[in-house]
Design a protein around this motif. Structure first.
Motif, PDB file in Angstrom:
ATOM      1  N   VAL A  64     -12.611   1.652  -7.578  1.00 35.43           N
ATOM      2  CA  VAL A  64     -12.237   1.808  -6.167  1.00 35.43           C
ATOM      3  C   VAL A  64     -12.837   3.079  -5.562  1.00 35.43           C
ATOM      4  O   VAL A  64     -12.859   4.143  -6.201  1.00 35.43           O
ATOM      5  CB  VAL A  64     -10.699   1.821  -6.038  1.00 35.43           C
ATOM      6  N   ARG A  65     -13.302   2.954  -4.326  1.00 35.88           N
ATOM      7  CA  ARG A  65     -13.900   4.075  -3.587  1.00 35.88           C
ATOM      8  C   ARG A  65     -13.172   4.257  -2.263  1.00 35.88           C
ATOM      9  O   ARG A  65     -12.466   3.351  -1.799  1.00 35.88           O
ATOM     10  CB  ARG A  65     -15.381   3.793  -3.346  1.00 35.88           C
ATOM     11  N   SER A  66     -13.386   5.401  -1.647  1.00 29.77           N
ATOM     12  CA  SER A  66     -12.672   5.701  -0.402  1.00 29.77           C
ATOM     13  C   SER A  66     -12.974   4.681   0.688  1.00 29.77           C
ATOM     14  O   SER A  66     -12.109   4.357   1.508  1.00 29.77           O
ATOM     15  CB  SER A  66     -13.021   7.116   0.082  1.00 29.77           C
ATOM     16  N   GLU A  67     -14.205   4.136   0.696  1.00 31.17           N
ATOM     17  CA  GLU A  67     -14.557   3.154   1.733  1.00 31.17           C
ATOM     18  C   GLU A  67     -13.836   1.818   1.542  1.00 31.17           C
ATOM     19  O   GLU A  67     -13.845   0.969   2.437  1.00 31.17           O
ATOM     20  CB  GLU A  67     -16.070   2.925   1.792  1.00 31.17           C
ATOM     21  N   ASP A  68     -13.205   1.617   0.384  1.00 29.60           N
ATOM     22  CA  ASP A  68     -12.436   0.390   0.155  1.00 29.60           C
ATOM     23  C   ASP A  68     -11.073   0.422   0.835  1.00 29.60           C
ATOM     24  O   ASP A  68     -10.390  -0.600   0.921  1.00 29.60           O
ATOM     25  CB  ASP A  68     -12.232   0.155  -1.349  1.00 29.60           C
ATOM     26  N   ALA A  69     -10.656   1.577   1.302  1.00 28.39           N
ATOM     27  CA  ALA A  69      -9.343   1.702   1.933  1.00 28.39           C
ATOM     28  C   ALA A  69      -9.270   0.883   3.213  1.00 28.39           C
ATOM     29  O   ALA A  69     -10.272   0.683   3.904  1.00 28.39           O
ATOM     30  CB  ALA A  69      -9.053   3.173   2.244  1.00 28.39           C
ATOM     31  N   GLY A  70      -8.069   0.383   3.523  1.00 21.40           N
ATOM     32  CA  GLY A  70      -7.891  -0.361   4.764  1.00 21.40           C
ATOM     33  C   GLY A  70      -6.960  -1.546   4.595  1.00 21.40           C
ATOM     34  O   GLY A  70      -6.204  -1.644   3.628  1.00 21.40           O
ATOM     35  N   VAL A  71      -7.039  -2.472   5.536  1.00 22.02           N
ATOM     36  CA  VAL A  71      -6.159  -3.646   5.568  1.00 22.02           C
ATOM     37  C   VAL A  71      -6.944  -4.885   5.147  1.00 22.02           C
ATOM     38  O   VAL A  71      -7.976  -5.218   5.747  1.00 22.02           O
ATOM     39  CB  VAL A  71      -5.560  -3.856   6.970  1.00 22.02           C
ATOM     40  N   TYR A  72      -6.443  -5.565   4.127  1.00 17.78           N
ATOM     41  CA  TYR A  72      -7.054  -6.801   3.639  1.00 17.78           C
ATOM     42  C   TYR A  72      -6.169  -7.980   4.031  1.00 17.78           C
ATOM     43  O   TYR A  72      -4.932  -7.877   4.037  1.00 17.78           O
ATOM     44  CB  TYR A  72      -7.230  -6.753   2.122  1.00 17.78           C
ATOM     45  N   LEU A  73      -6.806  -9.100   4.342  1.00 17.78           N
ATOM     46  CA  LEU A  73      -6.088 -10.311   4.735  1.00 17.78           C
ATOM     47  C   LEU A  73      -6.395 -11.418   3.735  1.00 17.78           C
ATOM     48  O   LEU A  73      -7.552 -11.820   3.573  1.00 17.78           O
ATOM     49  CB  LEU A  73      -6.513 -10.750   6.142  1.00 17.78           C
ATOM     50  N   ALA A  90      -1.028  -9.792   4.508  1.00 18.30           N
ATOM     51  CA  ALA A  90      -1.787  -8.585   4.849  1.00 18.30           C
ATOM     52  C   ALA A  90      -1.450  -7.509   3.823  1.00 18.30           C
ATOM     53  O   ALA A  90      -0.281  -7.244   3.543  1.00 18.30           O
ATOM     54  CB  ALA A  90      -1.437  -8.108   6.258  1.00 18.30           C
ATOM     55  N   VAL A  91      -2.480  -6.907   3.242  1.00 20.50           N
ATOM     56  CA  VAL A  91      -2.302  -5.883   2.215  1.00 20.50           C
ATOM     57  C   VAL A  91      -2.912  -4.571   2.715  1.00 20.50           C
ATOM     58  O   VAL A  91      -4.097  -4.529   3.068  1.00 20.50           O
ATOM     59  CB  VAL A  91      -2.967  -6.293   0.887  1.00 20.50           C
ATOM     60  N   HIS A  92      -2.109  -3.509   2.729  1.00 23.68           N
ATOM     61  CA  HIS A  92      -2.579  -2.185   3.137  1.00 23.68           C
ATOM     62  C   HIS A  92      -2.958  -1.409   1.883  1.00 23.68           C
ATOM     63  O   HIS A  92      -2.081  -1.047   1.092  1.00 23.68           O
ATOM     64  CB  HIS A  92      -1.495  -1.448   3.922  1.00 23.68           C
ATOM     65  N   LEU A  93      -4.248  -1.160   1.695  1.00 23.82           N
ATOM     66  CA  LEU A  93      -4.733  -0.474   0.504  1.00 23.82           C
ATOM     67  C   LEU A  93      -5.018   0.990   0.830  1.00 23.82           C
ATOM     68  O   LEU A  93      -5.907   1.305   1.622  1.00 23.82           O
ATOM     69  CB  LEU A  93      -6.001  -1.157  -0.019  1.00 23.82           C
ATOM     70  N   ASN A  94      -4.232   1.878   0.215  1.00 25.93           N
ATOM     71  CA  ASN A  94      -4.396   3.326   0.406  1.00 25.93           C
ATOM     72  C   ASN A  94      -5.147   3.908  -0.790  1.00 25.93           C
ATOM     73  O   ASN A  94      -4.780   3.666  -1.937  1.00 25.93           O
ATOM     74  CB  ASN A  94      -3.033   4.002   0.543  1.00 25.93           C
ATOM     75  N   ILE A  95      -6.183   4.687  -0.512  1.00 23.67           N
ATOM     76  CA  ILE A  95      -7.012   5.266  -1.568  1.00 23.67           C
ATOM     77  C   ILE A  95      -6.792   6.772  -1.612  1.00 23.67           C
ATOM     78  O   ILE A  95      -6.888   7.463  -0.595  1.00 23.67           O
ATOM     79  CB  ILE A  95      -8.510   4.972  -1.343  1.00 23.67           C
ATOM     80  N   MET A  96      -6.503   7.281  -2.816  1.00 29.68           N
ATOM     81  CA  MET A  96      -6.250   8.698  -3.012  1.00 29.68           C
ATOM     82  C   MET A  96      -7.329   9.299  -3.906  1.00 29.68           C
ATOM     83  O   MET A  96      -7.660   8.716  -4.942  1.00 29.68           O
ATOM     84  CB  MET A  96      -4.873   8.903  -3.640  1.00 29.68           C
ATOM     85  N   SER A  97      -7.847  10.454  -3.500  1.00 31.07           N
ATOM     86  CA  SER A  97      -8.893  11.136  -4.276  1.00 31.07           C
ATOM     87  C   SER A  97      -8.331  12.430  -4.852  1.00 31.07           C
ATOM     88  O   SER A  97      -7.884  13.303  -4.106  1.00 31.07           O
ATOM     89  CB  SER A  97     -10.104  11.449  -3.393  1.00 31.07           C
ATOM     90  N   LYS A  98      -8.353  12.537  -6.177  1.00 28.31           N
ATOM     91  CA  LYS A  98      -7.888  13.761  -6.836  1.00 28.31           C
ATOM     92  C   LYS A  98      -9.042  14.742  -6.921  1.00 28.31           C
ATOM     93  O   LYS A  98     -10.059  14.468  -7.543  1.00 28.31           O
ATOM     94  CB  LYS A  98      -7.330  13.440  -8.226  1.00 28.31           C
TER      95      LYS A  98
END
Length: 317
Positions: A64-73, A90-98
């Motif tokens: 997973v990369r930061s650009e994958d974040a967002g809303v999927y249908l 609808a799936v809200h995908l939140n991406i976290m970077s350590k």
């Protein structure tokens, strides 16, 4: 919520009526909805597995990369010869970077301050959470540029420097654990520093009670752990019980750093009524994007007046 580099999995349940229909996944973009995956269109790192016995299909995104974040249908293709789809979920995908991992040590009954640096995101919302509860309880601020108490800690979002300050008081074993000190980059992306905090037994001389006559000079011996050898610190608590060296009058307070490594001496000259109060001795260390201050010795400074000084005050009153 998924960390960068990990794999995101989410399930999309559908009714019996759509068992034989082809499954599709869309993603909401700024001005459009884009098909990400279908039987005829496949995207690298994305895959679908359809479990028709359970009436659900699984969506898997690897690395997973930061650009994958967002809303999927999640949806189904109703008619293969047309562009008719039925959206199921609808799936809200939140991406976290350590961005880093820092280990810090506090001491029982002492205090500790984190300063999480985010200079490029000065006005973005910032937060602190503990991983043991899944970061479900986020400590954040409703206002900026002032101290606010949130549960067992106080927070200060310094928008001038781009720093989130977190203040722990009266440390105990329950405060130990792994924390995330983070900042929201966008609606669905954020970055954080992982803080692994250990709570050690209180120092032998963790409490000092000093009394001094008005106008005299007082010397205070401060003990800190030998491992904290970066920058020794002496601060005074304000009315909100926040200890900062900005509360110190540097023209009359001198720090003598010539003593052994784990001990230093502070001298306060010409003591006045305003000098009475609670002080702390500690050390400041900076690693990566985090500065932490461990306050280990509490100093209660009491003011005593000479008899002649008392008489003068009585006469003036």
């Amino acid at each position: 919520m998924v960390n960068t580099g990990e794999t995101a999995n989410f399930r999309c349940q559908y009714s019996q009526d759509y068992k034989t229909d082809d499954k599709v996944v869309f993603k909401k973009e700024k001005v459009s909805i884009v098909m990400i995956y279908s039987k005829w269109k496949k995207k690298e790192r994305f895959s679908i597995s359809d479990d028709r016995d359970k009436n659900l299909f699984n969506v898997r995104i690897t690395d997973v990369r930061s650009e994958d974040a967002g809303v999927y249908l999640c949806g189904v293709w109703l008619h293969r010869d047309s562009y008719s789809y039925f959206i199921i979920t609808a799936v809200h995908l939140n991406i976290m970077s350590k961005v880093g991992v820092v280990k810090v040590s506090g001491y029982s009954a002492g205090q500790i301050i984190f300063k999480c640096h985010h200079p490029q995101y000065k006005n973005n919302p910032k937060y602190l959470c503990k991983e043991s509860d899944g970061c479900s309880e986020r400590k954040s601020l409703s206002v900026q540029d002032q101290w606010m108490k949130n549960g067992d800690v106080s927070l200060y979002d310094d928008t001038t420097a781009g720093v989130l300050m977190v203040y722990f008081r009266d440390l105990n074993a329950g405060d130990a654990g792994t924390y995330r000190c983070g900042v929201k980059l966008s609606q669905y992306t954020e970055s954080f520093t992982e803080i692994q905090m250990d709570i050690k037994q209180a120092l032998t001389h963790g409490w000092v009670n000093k009394s001094v006559y008005l106008g005299d000079e007082v010397n205070i011996s401060c003990q800190i752990p030998e491992k904290h050898q970066v920058s020794k610190l002496f601060c005074k608590e304000d009315e909100n019980h926040i200890c900062q060296n900005t509360n110190i009058n540097t023209s009359k307070v001198k720090l003598n750093d010539l003593s052994p490594k784990s001990v230093f001496t502070v001298t306060i000259s010409n003591v006045t009524v305003r000098d009475a109060g609670v002080y702390w001795c500690g050390a400041e260390t900076t690693e990566r994007d985090l500065t932490f201050i461990s306050l280990t010795t509490k100093v209660q400074l009491n003011l005593i007046m000479h008899p002649e000084q008392l008489n003068i005050r009585r006469e003036n009153s």
